[in-house]
Design a protein around this motif. Structure first.
Motif, PDB file in Angstrom:
ATOM      1  N   ARG A  57       0.842  -1.201   0.000  1.00 53.15           N
ATOM      2  CA  ARG A  57       0.000   0.000   0.000  1.00 53.15           C
ATOM      3  C   ARG A  57       0.876   1.249   0.000  1.00 53.15           C
ATOM      4  NH1 ARG A  57      -4.810  -1.077   4.485  1.00 53.15           N
ATOM      5  NH2 ARG A  57      -4.610  -3.357   4.576  1.00 53.15           N
ATOM      6  N   THR A 136      -9.585  -9.204   7.417  1.00 50.24           N
ATOM      7  CA  THR A 136     -10.336  -8.578   6.335  1.00 50.24           C
ATOM      8  C   THR A 136     -11.416  -9.520   5.811  1.00 50.24           C
ATOM      9  OG1 THR A 136      -8.715  -9.332   4.699  1.00 50.24           O
ATOM     10  CG2 THR A 136      -8.408  -7.132   5.622  1.00 50.24           C
ATOM     11  N   HIS A 138     -13.840  -9.966   2.335  1.00 48.04           N
ATOM     12  CA  HIS A 138     -14.098  -9.588   0.956  1.00 48.04           C
ATOM     13  C   HIS A 138     -15.502 -10.013   0.546  1.00 48.04           C
ATOM     14  CE1 HIS A 138      -9.726  -9.366   1.072  1.00 48.04           C
ATOM     15  NE2 HIS A 138      -9.774  -8.627  -0.016  1.00 48.04           N
ATOM     16  N   TRP A 148     -14.223  -4.609   0.154  1.00 44.59           N
ATOM     17  CA  TRP A 148     -13.743  -5.310   1.337  1.00 44.59           C
ATOM     18  C   TRP A 148     -13.710  -4.379   2.533  1.00 44.59           C
ATOM     19  CZ3 TRP A 148      -9.231  -3.529   3.676  1.00 44.59           C
ATOM     20  CH2 TRP A 148      -8.434  -2.689   2.906  1.00 44.59           C
ATOM     21  N   GLN A 186     -10.679  -0.122   8.200  1.00 41.28           N
ATOM     22  CA  GLN A 186     -10.271   0.080   6.815  1.00 41.28           C
ATOM     23  C   GLN A 186     -11.260  -0.553   5.851  1.00 41.28           C
ATOM     24  OE1 GLN A 186      -6.488  -2.443   6.519  1.00 41.28           O
ATOM     25  NE2 GLN A 186      -6.938  -2.379   8.709  1.00 41.28           N
ATOM     26  N   GLY A 188     -12.013  -0.867   1.195  1.00 44.03           N
ATOM     27  CA  GLY A 188     -11.558  -0.519  -0.142  1.00 44.03           C
ATOM     28  C   GLY A 188     -12.314  -1.269  -1.209  1.00 44.03           C
ATOM     29  N   ASP A 190     -11.259  -3.660  -4.553  1.00 48.42           N
ATOM     30  CA  ASP A 190     -10.231  -4.333  -5.350  1.00 48.42           C
ATOM     31  C   ASP A 190     -10.733  -4.583  -6.764  1.00 48.42           C
ATOM     32  OD1 ASP A 190      -8.455  -4.388  -3.297  1.00 48.42           O
ATOM     33  OD2 ASP A 190      -8.799  -6.482  -2.746  1.00 48.42           O
ATOM     34  N   TYR A 202      -8.054   2.382  -1.239  1.00 44.23           N
ATOM     35  CA  TYR A 202      -8.412   2.000   0.131  1.00 44.23           C
ATOM     36  C   TYR A 202      -8.493   3.249   1.002  1.00 44.23           C
ATOM     37  CZ  TYR A 202      -3.784   2.827   2.196  1.00 44.23           C
ATOM     38  OH  TYR A 202      -2.633   3.416   2.658  1.00 44.23           O
ATOM     39  N   MET A 204      -8.495   4.211   5.353  1.00 42.62           N
ATOM     40  CA  MET A 204      -8.199   3.646   6.666  1.00 42.62           C
ATOM     41  C   MET A 204      -8.131   4.757   7.704  1.00 42.62           C
ATOM     42  SD  MET A 204      -5.051   1.127   7.811  1.00 42.62           S
ATOM     43  CE  MET A 204      -3.758   2.253   7.256  1.00 42.62           C
ATOM     44  N   ARG A 249      -3.950   0.152  -2.926  1.00 41.77           N
ATOM     45  CA  ARG A 249      -3.450  -1.134  -2.439  1.00 41.77           C
ATOM     46  C   ARG A 249      -3.308  -2.098  -3.613  1.00 41.77           C
ATOM     47  NH1 ARG A 249      -6.254  -5.727   1.369  1.00 41.77           N
ATOM     48  NH2 ARG A 249      -7.508  -6.010  -0.501  1.00 41.77           N
TER      49      ARG A 249
END
Length: 254
Positions: A57, A136, A138, A148, A186, A188, A190, A202, A204, A249
């Motif tokens: 990241r 995490t 997803h 996620w 956090q 984000g 993907d 992402y 955070m 990320r």
């Protein structure tokens, strides 16, 4: 008694109900087959997504809150008075149990910026270190775009170093402040480029509390004033501070 009309009525009833029953049975079997296919696809996708992950990241973070609390009759020390921002470089190493859930460790090395100019004749630098564990989750297994969410805990250390040299003599003074990071929330999105590689933005926010401060002096000057030293002490007036961060990320799945 003539039962012929009743036999005709029974036969007509059966002829009307049989197609509906067959259609219902066909729908049920079709749904079962479709559910079996979907379940099989999900199982295959989970098996493909299971394994180790390596992520990187990069982004930008801002300080929010106080580095230390306000002592009796004093003022709280704002973190933004010392550091204006940080560029975090974070390495993530984890394991995906299935298409959704992953657990891993992280290490961040951040390049910070002083809020004020360094003193004349000296060079100053700010470094932020963070490390800990992340969990995490997803969504949308197998999709190209996968949102996620994550939650982590760890430890944070902030170093401010001032260095000066003249006539072959040098001195380095490093002030550090560090403590427990009790939450990093956090999330984000993907974008899966292929089965192994994904990239996306992402966001955070970390929440931490410094508990210890230390100072170290490394000097080549032959003088009692500039003797080498290393001291640390606990912070009595603690305060919560935040680091909102945003960036990109990249993740590689083995």
């Amino acid at each position: 008694m003539n039962t012929h009309p009743f036999w005709k009525l029974a036969a007509l009833t059966l002829s009307l109900s049989a197609p509906a029953a067959l259609a219902s049975e066909w729908r049920d079997e079709g749904n079962l087959r479709r559910d079996d296919v979907e379940s099989e696809e999900e199982r295959e996708q989970s098996a493909e997504d299971r394994g180790f992950n390596l992520g990187l990241r990069v982004g930008y973070g801002l300080p929010v809150g106080n580095a230390v609390g306000a002592p009796d009759g004093g003022e709280a020390g704002k973190l933004s008075d010392a550091v204006s921002g940080v560029i975090p470089l974070q390495l993530d190493v984890g394991y995906s149990f299935n298409s959704n859930l992953a657990l891993g460790a992280y290490f961040q090395y951040g390049l910070g910026m002083l809020a004020e100019d360094c003193v004349d004749g000296a060079d100053c630098s700010v470094r932020q270190l963070r490390f800990g564990v992340n969990l995490t989750y997803h969504f949308l297994p197998g999709a190209k775009l996968r949102p996620w969410l994550g939650l982590g805990v760890g430890y944070e250390k902030l170093n401010v170093t001032a260095s000066a040299s003249e006539a072959g003599e040098s001195i380095d003074i490093t002030t550090s402040i560090h403590g427990f990071e009790f939450a990093s929330v956090q999330g984000g999105l993907d974008y899966r480029i292929n089965e192994r590689f994904s990239v996306g933005p992402y966001l955070m926010v970390t929440a931490a509390m410094y508990s210890t401060t230390s100072i170290s002096v490394d000097s080549s000057i032959d003088s009692p004033i500039f003797d080498e030293m290393e001291e640390s002490e606990g912070i009595d007036d603690k305060a919560v501070h935040l680091w909102p961060m945003a960036g990109v990320r990249m993740q590689f799945h083995f």
